[in-house]
Design an enzyme around this catalytic site. Structure first.
Site, PDB file in Angstrom:
ATOM      1  N   ASP A 101       0.838  -1.205   0.000  1.00 33.64           N
ATOM      2  CA  ASP A 101       0.000   0.000   0.000  1.00 33.64           C
ATOM      3  C   ASP A 101       0.873   1.254   0.000  1.00 33.64           C
ATOM      4  O   ASP A 101       2.012   1.245   0.467  1.00 33.64           O
ATOM      5  CB  ASP A 101      -0.939   0.007   1.213  1.00 33.64           C
ATOM      6  N   GLU A 102       0.325   2.333  -0.548  1.00 32.70           N
ATOM      7  CA  GLU A 102       0.881   3.687  -0.403  1.00 32.70           C
ATOM      8  C   GLU A 102       2.356   3.802  -0.801  1.00 32.70           C
ATOM      9  O   GLU A 102       3.104   4.546  -0.193  1.00 32.70           O
ATOM     10  CB  GLU A 102       0.711   4.165   1.057  1.00 32.70           C
ATOM     11  N   TYR A 103       2.766   3.062  -1.804  1.00 32.15           N
ATOM     12  CA  TYR A 103       4.169   3.157  -2.229  1.00 32.15           C
ATOM     13  C   TYR A 103       4.306   4.199  -3.324  1.00 32.15           C
ATOM     14  O   TYR A 103       3.646   4.118  -4.358  1.00 32.15           O
ATOM     15  CB  TYR A 103       4.664   1.788  -2.719  1.00 32.15           C
TER      16      TYR A 103
END
Ligand SMILES: *[C@@H]1O[C@H](CO)[C@@H](O)[C@H](O)[C@H]1NC(C)=O
Ligand SMILES: *[C@@H]1O[C@H](CO)[C@@H](O)[C@H](O)[C@H]1NC(C)=O
Ligand SMILES: *[C@@H]1O[C@H](CO)[C@@H](O)[C@H](O)[C@H]1NC(C)=O
Ligand SMILES: *[C@@H]1O[C@H](CO)[C@@H](O)[C@H](O)[C@H]1NC(C)=O
Length: 609
Positions: free
Chosen positions: A378-380
């Protein structure tokens, strides 16, 4: 118009108690006969008598004394004895031991932690039945119709038959039939919910005989996600959460076990991870504790799925320097969603070697207990690679193949160890990563993502932040100086405000707005508990009984047998009762209405326009 309503309420009160099974079974019919139950109940499993140590214990003087003391105000009685029973340890699970554990817990729930339902009855009413002439539940015959295999205890979603039937005849003969020992566990939880404890503390009874239940889950994957990296949690906290899951027929505990903030997981081959990464010495999880936790869960029909989040959300720079970028970089917003940042380098063979060492140490230890391992994702942000001296770019056209190589390397390793990978949705929807169709993709950004992934043939888990994020709606945890930011963010709501009340959670089903033909790919849901502002002091009250609301939708579906949405009026008294039962068993969920409303017919607390 006052009169008919009042009359109705009185009439409702006069009827026997609602059949308050939570989650509601697929089909249930109950009568109004009262039966008592005591320690003489004869239990058999596939025809063989079962000796239950808790029933023996009931005969001992300290226990009789304990039960004679009624403490109506003491709503949480500790599970001193239920916890005392320990099944043989190890990954070589035997159906008999699984069932035995379920029976010990069920009888402890009925006899030691039984609910005196004063708070569910009108104030001052004489709700205890007269048991002098009541029949007695004399036997409980459990039949398991199929053999468990090793895969029963580390099952791919949907592979275990959790269905069961449960009957209690008017004459007091109870019977459970299930294909798997996990189905037996589900049946035993239902069985415990049939009984109350008498105010005299000396007896337990049901007022619902004869009972006939046929039950099975709608969705195969029903979970809670617990972040043990933002705050560290005692093993006891995690075990208690597993207890709550099994009481609600939930079957997955997703442990988000590492993040940039802390790495509590001990990896003997990489000792500095926990030495440098734990918040403090001792705030770690040893290999023995991890094995014990996974076993504890298996014995309760719950699968633990561990997540080591990557390539973002990695905080190992102090332990093993050189493998990551952006650790604790500011302004953090450029590289990640919250401080401190940190991400693995892409296209770096040293990172691949590190992952190999990590997985070769960890995965053989968890593969006996679980079918899945979650690699996060997530959220990379591509900006991380601007800080990588070997790359110095945030061009996704350059980075995408590298990300794919990183992910494929990690996932191949997971498959080599006999596990299936799981990822957050961004890997597929944002980074366009190709993953095999048996990789579970977990969504959090909404219904559109669920639909898109399911339509593309992926197996999907719904963790929609608009419904399922249990940490939301309690305000910001970041700090800001006086000034523009302070002004802009006043009154400091968090990003996913408001709070997801159980009523909101109950309104949502994972297949909402998913095209009909793709719905079969939606395996179920998971409720995230991100713990920036949650620790042992608030865990139970934030999770329970809200997770139970999702549990009923996932197990029973949102609609009743007539295809109508179940109403809050039907759910609230039952969920309120479920909370009371959980309190008795040591799980401190919060009230969902005022006590006066719990004590009176639900129509009296109905909100009319
Ligand atoms: C119990 O159920 C039976 C059969 O439905 C009914 O005839 C009887 O009136 C009920 N008794 C009470 C006390 O509600
Ligand atoms: C990626 O790594 C390989 C060596 O593993 C190297 O040959 C290649 O140049 C790297 N790519 C970039 C864009 O740095
Ligand atoms: C993924 O594909 C979309 C649509 O083709 C594209 O706009 C986007 O840039 C791609 N993302 C990456 C990281 O390659
Ligand atoms: C059930 O509730 C959902 C969500 O609120 C709604 O979209 C749907 O139309 C309702 N279905 C029925 C049959 O009332």
């Amino acid at each position: 118009m006052l009169l008919p309503k009042a009359v109705l309420a009185v009439a409702a009160l006069a009827i026997s108690p609602a059949s308050a099974i939570w989650p509601v079974p697929k089909s249930i019919s109950t009568g109004n006969l009262t039966l008592s139950i005591d320690q003489t109940v004869a239990v058999t499993y596939n025809g063989e008598p079962v000796r239950i140590s808790f029933l023996d214990y009931l005969m001992t003087p300290p226990c009789r004394e304990y039960l004679a003391e009624t403490r109506l105000s003491d709503q949480t009685q500790q599970l001193s004895y239920a916890k005392g029973y320990a099944p043989p340890s190890g990954a070589n699970f035997k159906s008999k031991d699984i069932v035995q554990g379920g029976l010990e817990r069920a009888f402890s729930a009925i006899f030691q932690q039984g609910l005196v339902p004063w708070m569910l009855r009108a104030r001052g009413s004489d709700f205890d039945p007269n048991l002098d002439r009541a029949g007695r539940v004399s036997k409980l015959a459990i039949t398991q119709t199929e053999k468990d295999t090793k895969e029963t205890f580390r099952a791919v979603a949907g592979a275990v038959d959790e269905s069961y039937s449960l009957t209690v005849s008017a004459e007091g003969e109870a019977a459970i039939e299930a294909a798997s020992s996990i189905g037996v566990l589900r049946a035993l939880e239902t069985f415990t919910q049939l009984f109350y404890r008498h105010s005299n503390g000396q007896a337990s009874y049901t007022q619902l005989a004869p009972v006939k239940i046929q039950d099975e889950p709608k969705f195969p994957y029903r979970g809670v996600h617990l972040d043990v990296a933002r705050h560290w949690f005692e093993i006891e906290d995690i075990k208690r959460t597993i207890d709550g899951l099994s009481m609600n027929k939930l079957n997955v505990l997703h442990l988000h076990i590492t993040d940039t903030q802390s790495w509590p997981l001990e990896i003997p081959a990489l000792p500095k991870l926990a030495e440098k990464g734990a918040y403090a010495k001792g705030l770690t999880y040893s290999p023995d504790e991890i094995a014990d936790l996974y076993e504890y869960a298996v014995h309760r029909g719950v699968q633990i799925i561990m997540e080591i989040d990557m390539p973002g959300h990695v905080g190992i720079e102090e332990a093993y320097p050189g493998l990551t970028v952006a650790y604790d970089k500011q302004p953090y917003q450029l590289y990640c969603a919250q401080p401190p940042c940190g991400a693995f380098k892409l296209n770096d063979t040293k990172v691949e070697d590190f992952l190999d060492t990590l997985f070769d140490d960890l995965l053989p230890r968890i593969a006996p207990y679980s079918a899945y391992f979650h690699t996060g994702g997530d959220e990379y942000k591509p900006t991380n690679s601007l800080l990588d001296p070997a790359l110095e770019t945030d061009d996704v056209a350059v980075l995408q193949p590298m990300l794919q190589r990183f992910l494929s390397h990690a996932h191949d390793k997971i498959v080599d160890h006999g596990l299936l990978p799981m990822v957050w949705e961004e890997m597929v929807l944002e980074w366009n990563a190709t993953v095999p169709k048996d990789t579970i993709v977990q969504t959090w950004l909404g219904e559109a993502a669920v639909g898109e992934l399911a339509a593309a043939g992926h197996k999907v888990i719904d963790s929609n932040n608009a419904f399922y994020y249990l940490d939301c709606g309690r305000g910001q945890w970041l700090d800001f100086d006086n000034g523009n930011v302070w002004q802009a963010l006043y009154p400091f709501n968090d990003w996913c405000s408001p709070t997801k009340s159980w009523r909101l959670i109950y309104s949502h089903e994972p297949t909402d707005n998913v095209p009909e033909e793709a719905q079969k790919n939606v395996l179920g849901g998971e409720l995230p508990v991100w713990t920036e502002t949650i620790d042992t002091t608030s865990l139970d009250s934030l999770v329970w009984p809200r997770a139970g609301a999702a549990a009923e939708v996932w197990w029973s579906g949102r609609t009743d047998a007539q295809g109508k949405n179940r109403t809050l009026l039907s759910a609230r008294p039952r969920l309120g009762e479920q909370r009371e039962r959980m309190l008795q068993r040591g799980i401190r969920g919060t009230p969902i209405t005022q006590l006066w409303c719990e004590m009176n017919d639900v129509s009296r607390c109905q909100h009319d326009e």
